[in-house]
Structures are given as structure tokens and as C-alpha cells.
Enzyme design. Structure first.
Site, mmCIF file in Angstrom:
data_model
loop_
_atom_site.group_PDB
_atom_site.id
_atom_site.type_symbol
_atom_site.label_atom_id
_atom_site.label_comp_id
_atom_site.label_asym_id
_atom_site.label_seq_id
_atom_site.Cartn_x
_atom_site.Cartn_y
_atom_site.Cartn_z
ATOM 1 N N HIS A 162 -3.301 2.507 3.693
ATOM 2 C CA HIS A 162 -4.160 2.979 2.602
ATOM 3 C C HIS A 162 -5.640 2.960 2.983
ATOM 4 O O HIS A 162 -6.455 3.604 2.318
ATOM 5 C CB HIS A 162 -3.916 2.175 1.320
ATOM 6 N N ASP A 187 2.788 0.347 4.299
ATOM 7 C CA ASP A 187 1.329 0.274 4.264
ATOM 8 C C ASP A 187 0.760 -0.202 5.595
ATOM 9 O O ASP A 187 -0.206 -0.966 5.643
ATOM 10 C CB ASP A 187 0.846 -0.629 3.120
ATOM 11 N N SER A 241 -8.496 -5.448 3.404
ATOM 12 C CA SER A 241 -7.250 -4.747 3.714
ATOM 13 C C SER A 241 -7.139 -4.430 5.196
ATOM 14 O O SER A 241 -8.058 -3.882 5.804
ATOM 15 C CB SER A 241 -7.169 -3.435 2.934
#
Length: 398
Positions: free
Chosen positions: A122, A153, A231
Site C-alpha cells: 500500500h 500487503d 508502514s
């Protein structure tokens, strides 16, 4: 098994992205979706080894761990600051806010001397340009997207940097992580480079929603502070080995509340291997959602079984639909959980007894598209066996 989502494995809430900083203040929520099977199929030609703890650090191996500052000194040179231009929006903006910006920052970490970097899908999905800075070096490298897998992901980048600039991190085993183990997260929260936070493993075997609506299983929960920008960064154990890829937080405010989630490195390693070898990951797909049969549910519906997976829904046109698997046609409320009953109960897969829906998912996980799966089903007291030819998972949940 402890789960973030309900046992019914249907959209009873959404997990919030914990690592994508966009140019707009605020961040994107991952929309909940139908939960299907989860796996990366067969392994590729590239093998990313399980690494021994990095050398040095005052006898890390003998003492079972080192200080946070030692872990930071040892591993921060291998942590990447990632900036992606033209990224794809990741779902609806909370509270009716403005559309997400098209530039985002996140984190990653070097995995080999070829310049490959693991991050979250993402962070880079849809990006027209990706740039990377490594460690304390202010030099920016243009990154190539080797491949990405929305179902887990995970993405792999590659930069053309000299070996003196590359400090690969040691990869551990998430399978050996225990609740209470100390962990360190390093990343770029809110664009603040090389930030370290520390905590413990708060829980294991959690489930979170992937960007395409499917489920990521066996996720590590931690109270190490994770915020937008973390992230794709590493979650490290007490010897400095990567045990997870920081991916999401659970938060009602959009900030850290001590509930963060990391994709297990065992999953990330396998996916990265396939992305490096093939540029893509194949996931087997059956097309159902299911709920665990508990003794309470069995008592409520007077079912003569004490274990299995209740079929909650069947995707039209899916392998399960074509095999004649049927979902429940009535709903009961058991301990606050709404469960559909009256459909098929899966009691065995390939001749092995099924205790819960996790067993079904694991069985699909072990297969590749085109493989067959034999299910033993109960409905209305009658038992039957069906054979299902699994297909390639769709790009997103129906």
C-alpha cells in the site's frame, strides 16, 4: 486462536492503515471485505534465508538479546525511507475528509546485497515514481518496483546502490515469536527519519484486512508505537532480526494507541521470494466465507457435531459455487455474534478433520491455482463429499 475479526470472518469492522503518510493530513482506512483463503502458493527460485543474529553487540546470542540502542545502531543503516509519487488511494477517507494526496512516504528495509528492499504494497501501489533513502545517507535513489502482492500487503523494490550503501537486515522466524517478547520498530513516522520505538509482542495470530479486502493471517500485534509512515518498516526481535513488517494500527483517532500490527516475516519472506523470481504471487481461491462451529452454536441449532466450519456465504461463479456448496439461509445470534446456519458444515478437508475455519483456510493456503481440494460436508444430518478445483484469487473481494 485469537482473532482481531469475529469468528464469522465477515466484515465486522475495519483495520486502519498504520504506515502511509500522505501529503494531506490524515490517512486512509482499509475497507473491510470478504475473507477468503490466504497463501502465496509454491516457492520461487530465489531463497531468502533465515539469518543468524548479526555479529557483535556484547554477546547477543549468549545473553538472549541486546539493548534497544545496540539494535538501532546495528539495523538502522538497513532501514529505508520511501517516497512514492502518484500512489493509488487506499479506500474511503475517514469522516468525509479530502481525497488522499498522490505523494506518500513510508518505510522499508534492505534484504540483500542486490539492493532489494521489502515494504508494504500500500506504500507504493500505483506509484509513477519511487525514491529511496538508506539509513542516514541523504542520497536519494530511484527505485524499481520488482513486484507487489495486495493480498499480503508486501512489495519488493530494488535500488542501484553500491554495496557500501547496502546494509541487509537479518531475517528471523515469526513462527518462533512468543507473546511478551521484546520488539523494536524502526521507520519514518510522519516523515521523521530513523525513528525507533520499543515494546513487546502483545498477541499473535491476529487477522487484518489487506488492501484488496482479503485477510492477512497470523499477524503479530505489538504495543511498540507505530504511526503513519512506519508502514513497511521492520519489527525486530531482541537479537536484531526482522520478525515482521509493520503494516497497520487499530485506532479511533488516527494515531498510535498501542495496538499495531505487523505482517509476519515468514509470510513476507515467501512472498518476496516469489516476487523476485516471478514478479507476482499466485493465491489459490475457493470462494466462501465461514464461521467456526462452537458448542454454543451447536446447542442453539441442535446440530449433531462439535467442530467444523459453517459456510456463511458463497461467491457466485466461484469454485465453491460450481461444486454446489451452500451457505446458511437463517441467522442466529450467539453471544453477540450473528451466524448463518442451515447451510453446509465443512467437517474434513482432504480426509483430515476440520476443527474450525482456520483449518479450511490453511488447507487452501497449501494449494496452488488448478489444484483440487476434497471437502466432506454435513447438512441436515446427511454427509457428502465434493471435489473442488481451486482457481486464481480475484484482484479484490467481491
Amino acid at each position: 486462536m485469537s482473532r482481531l475479526a469475529s469468528y464469522a470472518r465477515s466484515p465486522f469492522g475495519s483495520a486502519v492503515l498504520g504506515g502511509l503518510v500522505v501529503a494531506i493530513l490524515g490517512w486512509v482506512a482499509i475497507a473491510a471485505g470478504w475473507i477468503e483463503s490466504e497463501d502465496s502458493g509454491g516457492s520461487g527460485n530465489v531463497v531468502l534465508p533465515i539469518s543468524q543474529p548479526a555479529p557483535g553487540g556484547d554477546g547477543a546470542e549468549a545473553g538472549g538479546g541486546v539493548s534497544v540502542s545496540q539494535i538501532y545502531d546495528r539495523t538502522s543503516p538497513g532501514v529505508a525511507h520511501i517516497e512514492a509519487t502518484g500512489v493509488s488511494p487506499q479506500g474511503p477517507v475517514p469522516f468525509g475528509g479530502p481525497a488522499p494526496r498522490q505523494t506518500a512516504t513510508g518505510s522499508g528495509f534492505v534484504i540483500d546485497e542486490e539492493g532489494r528492499i521489502v515494504t508494504n504494497a500500500h506504500v507504493v501501489d500505483g506509484a509513477s515514481e519511487i525514491s529511496v533513502k538508506l539509513g542516514e545517507d541523504e542520497k536519494s535513489y530511484e527505485a524499481e518496483l520488482v513486484g507487489e502482492d495486495a493480498s499480503t500487503d508486501i512489495a519488493v523494490l530494488r535500488v542501484d546502490a553500491g554495496q557500501d550503501a547496502l546494509e541487509p537486515l537479518a531475517l528471523g522466524e515469526s513462527n518462533g515469536v512468543d507473546v511478551g517478547d521484546p520488539v523494536v520498530a524502526i521507520g519514518n513516522p510522519f516523515g521523521l527519519d530513523r525513528t525507533a520505538t520499543a515494546g513487546i509482542v502483545s498477541a499473535l495470530q491476529r487477522e487484518i484486512q489487506a488492501p484488496n479486502g482479503f485477510t492477512i493471517r497470523d499477524v503479530i500485534q505489538t504495543d511498540a508505537a507505530i504511526n503513519p509512515g512506519n508502514s513497511g518498516g521492520p519489527l525486530l526481535d531482541a537479537t536484531g532480526r526482522v520478525v515482521g513488517v509493520n503494516s497497520q494500527i487499530e485506532s479511533s483517532s488516527g494515531g498510535n494507541v498501542g495496538i499495531g500490527f505487523a505482517v509476519p516475516i515468514d509470510t513476507a519472506r515467501e512472498v518476496a521470494q516469489q516476487l523476485i523470481s516471478n514478479g507476482e504471487v499466485q493465491h489459490a481461491y475457493m470462494g466462501i466465507t465461514g464461521a467456526d462451529l462452537t458448542s454454543e452454536i451447536a446447542d442453539v441449532v441442535n446440530m449433531d457435531a462439535d467442530a467444523g466450519a459453517l459456510v456463511q456465504s458463497v461467491v457466485p461463479g466461484s469454485p465453491a459455487d460450481e461444486a454446489g456448496i451452500e451457505a446458511g439461509d437463517a441467522t442466529v445470534n450467539v453471544n453477540g455474534q450473528r451466524v448463518r446456519v442451515g447451510g453446509d458444515l465443512i467437517v474434513a478437508v482432504d480426509g483430515r478433520d476440520v476443527q474450525d475455519m482456520g483449518d479450511v483456510i490453511s488447507a487452501v493456503d497449501s494449494k496452488s491455482p488448478g489444484d483440487e481440494l476434497e471437502l466432506t460436508l454435513l447438512r441436515g444430518g446427511d454427509e457428502r463429499t465434493v471435489s473442488i478445483e481451486l482457481t486464481e484469487r480475484p484482484a479484490s473481494t467481491p
